[in-house]
Design a protein around this motif. Structure first.
Motif, PDB file in Angstrom:
ATOM      1  N   ARG A  60      10.184   6.948  -0.546  1.00 55.04           N
ATOM      2  CA  ARG A  60      10.817   5.804  -0.746  1.00 55.04           C
ATOM      3  C   ARG A  60      11.986   5.957   0.103  1.00 55.04           C
ATOM      4  NH1 ARG A  60      12.598   3.467  -5.114  1.00 55.04           N
ATOM      5  NH2 ARG A  60      10.792   3.362  -6.439  1.00 55.04           N
ATOM      6  N   CYS A  61      12.576   6.435   1.428  1.00 57.09           N
ATOM      7  CA  CYS A  61      13.457   6.473   1.797  1.00 57.09           C
ATOM      8  C   CYS A  61      14.634   5.251   3.350  1.00 57.09           C
ATOM      9  CB  CYS A  61      14.421   7.899   2.142  1.00 57.09           C
ATOM     10  SG  CYS A  61      15.640   8.311   2.566  1.00 57.09           S
ATOM     11  N   ILE A  62      15.288   4.620   2.856  1.00 54.41           N
ATOM     12  CA  ILE A  62      15.432   3.423   3.580  1.00 54.41           C
ATOM     13  C   ILE A  62      13.957   3.110   4.806  1.00 54.41           C
ATOM     14  CG2 ILE A  62      17.172   3.755   5.908  1.00 54.41           C
ATOM     15  CD1 ILE A  62      17.969   4.813   4.021  1.00 54.41           C
ATOM     16  N   PRO A  63      14.182   1.587   4.598  1.00 53.42           N
ATOM     17  CA  PRO A  63      12.383   1.490   5.486  1.00 53.42           C
ATOM     18  C   PRO A  63      12.858   1.029   6.925  1.00 53.42           C
ATOM     19  CG  PRO A  63      13.817  -0.670   4.409  1.00 53.42           C
ATOM     20  CD  PRO A  63      14.931   0.590   4.625  1.00 53.42           C
ATOM     21  N   PHE A  64      11.399   0.965   7.460  1.00 54.14           N
ATOM     22  CA  PHE A  64      11.001   0.980   9.091  1.00 54.14           C
ATOM     23  C   PHE A  64      11.011   0.047   9.240  1.00 54.14           C
ATOM     24  CE2 PHE A  64       7.734   2.401  10.008  1.00 54.14           C
ATOM     25  CZ  PHE A  64       6.652   3.285   8.854  1.00 54.14           C
ATOM     26  N   LEU A  65      10.742  -0.541  11.043  1.00 55.88           N
ATOM     27  CA  LEU A  65       9.913  -1.784  10.845  1.00 55.88           C
ATOM     28  C   LEU A  65       9.284  -1.604  11.738  1.00 55.88           C
ATOM     29  CD1 LEU A  65      12.390  -4.254  12.646  1.00 55.88           C
ATOM     30  CD2 LEU A  65      11.046  -4.628  10.951  1.00 55.88           C
ATOM     31  N   VAL A  66       7.833  -1.640  11.594  1.00 57.65           N
ATOM     32  CA  VAL A  66       6.453  -1.003  12.472  1.00 57.65           C
ATOM     33  C   VAL A  66       6.026  -2.033  13.256  1.00 57.65           C
ATOM     34  CG1 VAL A  66       3.713  -1.076  11.654  1.00 57.65           C
ATOM     35  CG2 VAL A  66       5.047  -0.780   9.733  1.00 57.65           C
ATOM     36  N   TYR A  67       6.094  -1.720  14.651  1.00 59.64           N
ATOM     37  CA  TYR A  67       5.677  -2.115  16.128  1.00 59.64           C
ATOM     38  C   TYR A  67       4.081  -1.635  15.824  1.00 59.64           C
ATOM     39  CZ  TYR A  67       7.359   1.468  19.120  1.00 59.64           C
ATOM     40  OH  TYR A  67       7.761   2.530  19.288  1.00 59.64           O
ATOM     41  N   GLU A  68       3.440  -2.553  16.917  1.00 58.72           N
ATOM     42  CA  GLU A  68       2.319  -1.896  17.213  1.00 58.72           C
ATOM     43  C   GLU A  68       2.168  -1.612  18.901  1.00 58.72           C
ATOM     44  OE1 GLU A  68      -1.892  -2.952  15.442  1.00 58.72           O
ATOM     45  OE2 GLU A  68      -0.167  -4.072  14.285  1.00 58.72           O
ATOM     46  N   VAL A  69       1.648  -0.878  19.484  1.00 63.20           N
ATOM     47  CA  VAL A  69       1.686  -0.319  21.561  1.00 63.20           C
ATOM     48  C   VAL A  69       0.963  -1.533  21.808  1.00 63.20           C
ATOM     49  CG1 VAL A  69       2.520   1.199  22.778  1.00 63.20           C
ATOM     50  CG2 VAL A  69       2.750   1.700  20.931  1.00 63.20           C
ATOM     51  N   GLY A  70       1.363  -2.746  22.101  1.00 61.36           N
ATOM     52  CA  GLY A  70       0.421  -3.532  23.514  1.00 61.36           C
ATOM     53  C   GLY A  70      -0.030  -2.811  24.541  1.00 61.36           C
ATOM     54  N   GLU A  71      -0.334  -3.607  25.279  1.00 62.93           N
ATOM     55  CA  GLU A  71      -1.678  -3.330  26.383  1.00 62.93           C
ATOM     56  C   GLU A  71      -0.815  -2.235  27.504  1.00 62.93           C
ATOM     57  OE1 GLU A  71      -4.133  -6.440  27.839  1.00 62.93           O
ATOM     58  OE2 GLU A  71      -5.791  -6.081  25.366  1.00 62.93           O
ATOM     59  N   CYS A 121       6.689  -7.530   1.616  1.00 57.66           N
ATOM     60  CA  CYS A 121       6.604  -8.438   2.780  1.00 57.66           C
ATOM     61  C   CYS A 121       5.412  -8.561   3.357  1.00 57.66           C
ATOM     62  CB  CYS A 121       6.236  -6.957   3.957  1.00 57.66           C
ATOM     63  SG  CYS A 121       6.638  -8.011   5.345  1.00 57.66           S
ATOM     64  N   PRO A 122       4.340  -9.758   3.283  1.00 55.70           N
ATOM     65  CA  PRO A 122       3.638 -10.432   2.971  1.00 55.70           C
ATOM     66  C   PRO A 122       2.766  -9.721   4.749  1.00 55.70           C
ATOM     67  CG  PRO A 122       4.650 -12.429   3.645  1.00 55.70           C
ATOM     68  CD  PRO A 122       5.844 -10.884   3.707  1.00 55.70           C
ATOM     69  N   PHE A 123       3.529  -9.499   5.937  1.00 55.23           N
ATOM     70  CA  PHE A 123       2.428  -8.941   7.112  1.00 55.23           C
ATOM     71  C   PHE A 123       2.482  -7.099   7.142  1.00 55.23           C
ATOM     72  CE2 PHE A 123       4.803 -13.073   7.355  1.00 55.23           C
ATOM     73  CZ  PHE A 123       3.737 -13.880   7.844  1.00 55.23           C
ATOM     74  N   ASP A 124       2.814  -6.407   6.188  1.00 56.77           N
ATOM     75  CA  ASP A 124       3.128  -4.875   6.707  1.00 56.77           C
ATOM     76  C   ASP A 124       3.893  -4.465   7.373  1.00 56.77           C
ATOM     77  OD1 ASP A 124       1.189  -5.130   4.143  1.00 56.77           O
ATOM     78  OD2 ASP A 124      -0.411  -5.594   5.447  1.00 56.77           O
ATOM     79  N   ALA A 125       4.968  -5.205   7.335  1.00 58.80           N
ATOM     80  CA  ALA A 125       5.492  -5.199   9.128  1.00 58.80           C
ATOM     81  C   ALA A 125       6.630  -4.005   8.414  1.00 58.80           C
ATOM     82  CB  ALA A 125       6.612  -6.408   9.404  1.00 58.80           C
ATOM     83  N   ILE A 126       7.642  -3.732   7.379  1.00 57.80           N
ATOM     84  CA  ILE A 126       8.601  -3.505   6.806  1.00 57.80           C
ATOM     85  C   ILE A 126       8.188  -2.492   5.775  1.00 57.80           C
ATOM     86  CG2 ILE A 126       9.770  -4.546   5.357  1.00 57.80           C
ATOM     87  CD1 ILE A 126      12.438  -4.311   6.177  1.00 57.80           C
ATOM     88  N   LYS A 127       7.954  -0.995   6.229  1.00 58.78           N
ATOM     89  CA  LYS A 127       8.021  -0.186   5.210  1.00 58.78           C
ATOM     90  C   LYS A 127       8.536   1.267   5.088  1.00 58.78           C
ATOM     91  CE  LYS A 127       3.719  -1.630   4.840  1.00 58.78           C
ATOM     92  NZ  LYS A 127       3.723  -2.296   4.110  1.00 58.78           N
ATOM     93  N   MET A 128       8.567   1.551   3.662  1.00 57.13           N
ATOM     94  CA  MET A 128       9.601   3.323   3.645  1.00 57.13           C
ATOM     95  C   MET A 128       9.430   3.944   3.917  1.00 57.13           C
ATOM     96  SD  MET A 128      11.741   0.591   1.868  1.00 57.13           S
ATOM     97  CE  MET A 128      12.883   2.165   0.913  1.00 57.13           C
ATOM     98  N   ASP A 129      10.343   4.519   4.495  1.00 55.09           N
ATOM     99  CA  ASP A 129      10.025   5.890   5.825  1.00 55.09           C
ATOM    100  C   ASP A 129       9.863   7.267   4.574  1.00 55.09           C
ATOM    101  OD1 ASP A 129       9.787   6.930   7.379  1.00 55.09           O
ATOM    102  OD2 ASP A 129      11.826   6.859   8.690  1.00 55.09           O
ATOM    103  N   HIS A 130       9.108   8.598   5.054  1.00 54.99           N
ATOM    104  CA  HIS A 130       9.308   9.082   4.987  1.00 54.99           C
ATOM    105  C   HIS A 130      10.846  10.394   4.788  1.00 54.99           C
ATOM    106  CE1 HIS A 130       5.420   9.607   3.002  1.00 54.99           C
ATOM    107  NE2 HIS A 130       5.995   8.406   2.491  1.00 54.99           N
ATOM    108  N   ASP A 131      11.242   9.758   6.042  1.00 56.53           N
ATOM    109  CA  ASP A 131      12.319  10.858   6.910  1.00 56.53           C
ATOM    110  C   ASP A 131      13.724  10.504   6.227  1.00 56.53           C
ATOM    111  OD1 ASP A 131      13.628  12.453   8.485  1.00 56.53           O
ATOM    112  OD2 ASP A 131      14.065  11.083  10.229  1.00 56.53           O
TER     113      ASP A 131
END
Lengths: 202, 576, 213
Positions: A66-77, A137-147
């Motif tokens: 883990r290094c600095i969190p990031f926000l996960v987004y999904e790409v819409g149509e 995070c209950p929505f798996d929306a914020i995750k820890m980065d590897h960079d």
């Protein structure tokens, strides 16, 4: 006899010195800049030279790293970013040094909060990389980065990350944490199925 | 004879602490010294583990909590003194337990409790002249935002800003209103220097005495062999040390003040940064203290994982300690490189399990954060059965019989058995002095009673013995680890659902573990709110330093670094 | 001689590359400096342990010519501020910085040294070493892994590469001013702030002076 201890110590050093060359011969030309030889050199059977030749070869980080969190987004149509984040604020509440700021805005028509963050800031000069935000995070929306290669020349300009800087697609998340991703997707699918079943039962 | 019979002797002066969730006795401050002497001499509580000041702002009271133990092992005795909050005066226990010295100075520094009869009651973590006593509940720092986390300004209308932007001078400072900078004379160390002992005239050997000059040498805070930002003022007589005073606080990061604002869970990653070489050991102690209050126990598998991580941490810490000790003895960096190689392999396991090499933040109340990833047990098995025993033997071969190591460490920095107990020394420092006191055995916690291991013990109390104790402890840890890997069951790794806001009933608790550096204790007072009311750390490195000056007296200046290396301090924990 | 020394604007025949290099003075000057950055042996807190790991065999920054860690500031080019900077320690850090000879660089390692880190709110913590001494490279992370630090050191080398012998500070005629050493008063006093503090006191009109807020 006086001096035996010293000779023993030097002997150990000599052994390490020779082992390096023995291993060089054994691997002959394939010892550096290859994943398999890196794994061998850094594993529990490591002998001889132990050095990672950064930046040419990099020690792979484990999935949980883990290094600095990031926000996960999904790409819409239409290629738009659908953030998983609902701006519920749990991450900013659980953050030990309180480095997360979230702006939530209300729908001008209904007056109800929009379930998506308008702005999202993380001060990486305060962040302690503890990973509690991602964990709770209950929505798996914020995750820890590897960079981890984030060195910069100017902190005042660069070190408060905004939503743009923090956003990363879900495919990136899948690529850095395949096991966690698969596990979460399975749980989500199960939940959906249960929901579906309940709806049918009604 | 039990303590109950003493309540008669101290009629009215000794009462049970009857507050809900509290334990122990409340002693009247007039009879405190007498009480302490009684329990030491007649009841055998000869080891004063911890002295904690607590500011009960709503009751307008300050309380000093003492935790005493028997050096043979067994449960402890808690006794307290209550004094009014304005100008609190408590008799000092330094004459009975010299180990209280630094801890009382800390309580004076941070809480403003005046200990009457203390020989040297100066500030210890902050500097002389600092305004106020920061741990008082009504004292606010310059960046004060709210008294409890989470702060309201973060959500739902969080505005990203750096807190210094709207502070005067754009810095973390505040001055008393009457303060003027031009009249200020910076605090010099004159008081410190003038208090240093010097040796008298020496016998020159021909019937005449030889006058020698006293030299004061400041080692640190920037010195390669002080293991961080540690400063000691050494008074020299020739090359011989007449007196030595440690000066601390160069890394005082206000763990306790921040910890009292944090919620219980938020403190977990902060404990990582106490003894940063043994983060999971710190997690362990803190988790135990809070779990004791909450009344929960982790499931079986989590217990095994905890012990596994704590023992791996011990190996990591001791390897580092041996490496730095050899650095200090003059074998610059080569033994350290070998030790660090093994450390890196263990750190790989930590990284895979918890996500970080050093700041693991892996323990949770009632378990651990996540299960072990696949393949880790095999890796640990390979390390603890094959590689590490071999490497420890190698370390043993090239160090233990080395002539230079032996000459520089045997008979240096001797701490006799009685003094070690008096000074509340802990961990390898205590055990090298012939006291077989190990919290894992003396008051077994978690599942340590199931494992077969020996308490490493040596009897000379010098630098060499401390080194040998550490080496032996690595071997014993490997023994425990082999049993853990063999016995670890499947199952849950967490009781209940993971939650970020735990409910902690009101009360106090003292959780202690045997950390690599010694007994690490967490004293927590809860008032039922999400944040602890008091969060105090009994840090082994800090208290081990109490005896440091005594150990160094009479030795040569070059031995100071060796003795300091053998105590094995970590500044994050000393200064907190 | 590596390819990095050869100026890109000069063409050297292939067969002569190992013998001849044509370059500018700036380039060779910077090449010499960037390949022998000697850090000061100076650790503050947790990050110092990772710094030691970078010096040890696994990450080994001697590959960059940095293995000569100098205990004395007089011999070092780079100060790695590795850990939390406290108010009690900052006078010593500024003094060490002043004692370093030019050219000197400062690398702020980790969140604490860059901006206060998780302990920023603490009463004894300086919120970033750049409040007192100029910092060249910031390495975020808490603590940064050894590879992240190496990345920061490479960034520093890149910065050295961009400097020109004609414009650098240390060949200017006038000597550079030492940074005034902070004083430990009732709280930390930066001598540069004293005029402001005095001016404020002279013009006290409001009873609630902002210093105390």
């Amino acid at each position: 006899m006086y001096g035996i201890g010293l000779i023993k110590g030097l002997g150990v050093t000599l052994k390490h010195f020779i082992e390096t060359y023995l291993d060089d011969i054994r691997w002959l030309g394939r010892r550096y800049y290859r994943d398999e030889s890196l794994a061998e050199r850094q594993g529990p059977h490591a002998r001889g030279i132990f050095t990672v030749q950064y930046p040419e070869e990099k020690l792979p980080v484990p999935e949980e790293f883990r290094c600095i969190p990031f926000l996960v987004y999904e790409v819409g149509e239409d290629g738009e970013r659908l953030y998983r984040c609902t701006s519920c604020g749990i991450c900013s509440k659980v953050c030990p040094p309180q480095c997360i700021w979230i702006v939530r805005s209300n729908d001008p028509e209904t007056g109800r909060p929009i379930p998506s963050p308008t702005e999202f800031f993380i001060d990486i000069d305060i962040c302690m990389n503890c990973g509690l935000c991602a964990e709770y995070c209950p929505f798996d929306a914020i995750k820890m980065d590897h960079d981890y290669e984030l060195a910069s020349y100017d902190r005042l300009a660069d070190h408060i990350y905004n939503k743009e800087r923090l956003s990363k697609p879900v495919t990136y998340y899948e690529s850095i944490r395949p096991m966690n991703f698969a596990f979460e997707e399975a749980a989500r699918a199960e939940k959906e199925a249960a929901k579906e079943a309940r709806r049918k039962a009604k | 004879m039990t303590l109950e019979e003493y309540t008669d002797r101290f009629t009215g002066m000794l009462n049970f602490d009857e507050r809900k969730g509290y334990e122990g006795y409340i002693v009247h401050s007039e009879r405190l010294v007498e009480f302490a002497r009684t329990i030491r001499d007649e009841l055998g509580y000869d080891y004063l583990s911890s002295v904690t000041g607590v500011d009960y702002l709503p009751d307008e009271q300050i309380e000093v909590v003492y935790h005493a133990y028997r050096s043979q092992g067994g449960p402890g005795l808690v006794f307290k003194v209550q004094v009014p909050r304005i100008n609190p005066i408590v008799p000092s226990l330094v004459s009975i337990f010299p180990g209280a010295d630094f801890q009382e100075r800390e309580a004076w520094d941070l809480l403003g409790i005046r200990f009457e009869g203390h020989p040297n009651l100066r500030r210890i973590l902050m500097w002389e002249g600092f305004h106020g006593h920061p741990l008082r509940k009504d004292w606010e720092e310059p960046y004060f935002e709210e008294s409890e986390k989470p702060f309201n300004s973060r959500w739902p209308e969080g505005k990203a800003f750096r807190i210094e932007e709207n502070k005067p001078f754009k810095k973390n400072v505040q001055y008393p209103p009457e303060f003027t900078p031009d009249g200020w004379i910076p605090e010099a160390d004159t008081a410190l220097y003038s208090g240093m002992v010097r040796l008298g005239a020496k016998d020159a050997g021909n019937g005449r005495s030889l006058e020698t000059d006293q030299i004061l040498v400041n080692l640190g805070p920037q010195h390669p062999s002080t293991h961080g930002v540690f400063r000691m003022v050494v008074s020299l007589d020739g090359e011989e040390i007449a007196d030595l005073q440690p000066v601390l606080g160069y890394l005082h990061r206000n763990h306790e003040k921040i910890g009292e604002r944090n919620t219980y869970l938020m403190n977990m990653p902060f404990t990582d940064r106490l003894d940063y070489l043994a983060s999971m050991g710190n997690n362990f102690g803190y988790a135990l203290a809070v779990e004791k209050l909450m009344g929960i126990t982790p499931p079986e598998r989590a217990e095994y994982i905890r012990v596994m991580m704590a023992e791996l941490t011990r190996i990591v810490s001791h390897l580092f300690s041996i490496g730095t000790l050899l650095n200090d003895l003059g074998a610059f960096f080569t033994p350290m490189l070998y030790a660090l190689t093994e450390r890196e392999l263990i750190l790989d396991i930590f990284e895979a399990v918890s996500g970080s090499r050093m700041m693991c933040n892996y323990f949770r109340f009632g378990g651990v954060a996540r299960d072990l990833p696949e393949g880790i047990l095999e890796k640990v098995y390979e390390l603890v059965t094959e590689r590490l025993p071999r490497k420890v033997d190698e370390l043993d071969t090239y160090l233990t019989d080395n002539e230079i190591v032996r000459t520089r460490s045997i008979g240096i920095g001797v701490l006799p058995r009685e003094q070690a107990i008096e000074y509340s020394a802990a961990g390898p420092v205590l055990r090298a002095s012939g006291v077989g006191y190990d919290v894992r055995r003396a008051e077994s916690y978690s599942i340590y009673d199931r494992f077969d291991f020996d308490v490493a013990i040596r009897h000379n109390g010098d630098v060499y013995d401390r080194y040998l104790v550490r080496l032996e402890e690595i071997r014993q840890s490997l023994r425990i680890l082999q049993q853990v890997v063999r016995d670890i069951p499947d199952g849950e790794f967490q009781t209940g659902k993971p939650q970020y806001q735990v409910r902690v009933p009101p009360g106090e608790s003292y959780g202690r573990v045997e950390n690599p550096k010694g007994e690490l204790g967490f004293y927590i007072v809860s008032n039922g709110k999400p944040n602890p009311w008091r969060y105090h750390i009994r840090s082994p490195s800090f208290i081990n330093l109490t005896a440091f000056g005594e150990m160094c007296k009479g030795h040569k200046i070059a031995d100071v670094v060796a003795i300091l290396g053998s105590i094995d301090i970590v500044l994050g924990e000393v200064d907190r | 001689m590596g390819d990095d020394l050869n100026g890109p604007e000069y063409q050297v025949p292939e067969e002569l590359r190992s013998h001849i290099t044509i370059t500018t003075l700036d380039r060779i000057y910077n090449w010499g400096r960037r390949s022998s950055v000697w850090p000061m042996m100076f650790g503050l807190a947790c990050c110092a342990i990772e710094m030691i790991c970078v010096a040890a065999s696994r990450y080994d920054f001697s590959r960059f010519g940095m293995e000569v860690m100098r205990p004395s500031p007089r011999q070092s080019d780079l100060m790695i501020v590795s850990g939390t900077v406290t108010k009690k320690m900052i006078p010593q850090i500024v003094r060490l910085y002043n004692q370093m000879p030019e050219p000197k660089y400062v690398l702020a390692m980790g969140a604490c040294a860059s901006g206060g880190g998780p302990f920023k709110e603490g009463y004894n913590v300086v919120s970033g070493v750049d409040k007192f001494i100029p910092v060249d490279v910031y390495v975020p992370g808490c603590p940064p892994t050894p590879q992240a630090l190496l990345n920061g050191l490479i960034k520093l080398q890149e910065k050295i590469d961009t400097q020109s012998i004609r414009t650098v500070r240390w060949y200017k005629r006038e000597a550079s001013e030492p940074i005034p050493i902070p004083i430990l008063g009732p709280d930390l006093i930066d001598p540069r702030d004293i005029p402001i503090l005095d001016a404020k006191r002279a013009s006290v009109v409001k009873p609630d002076v902002p210093e105390n807020s």
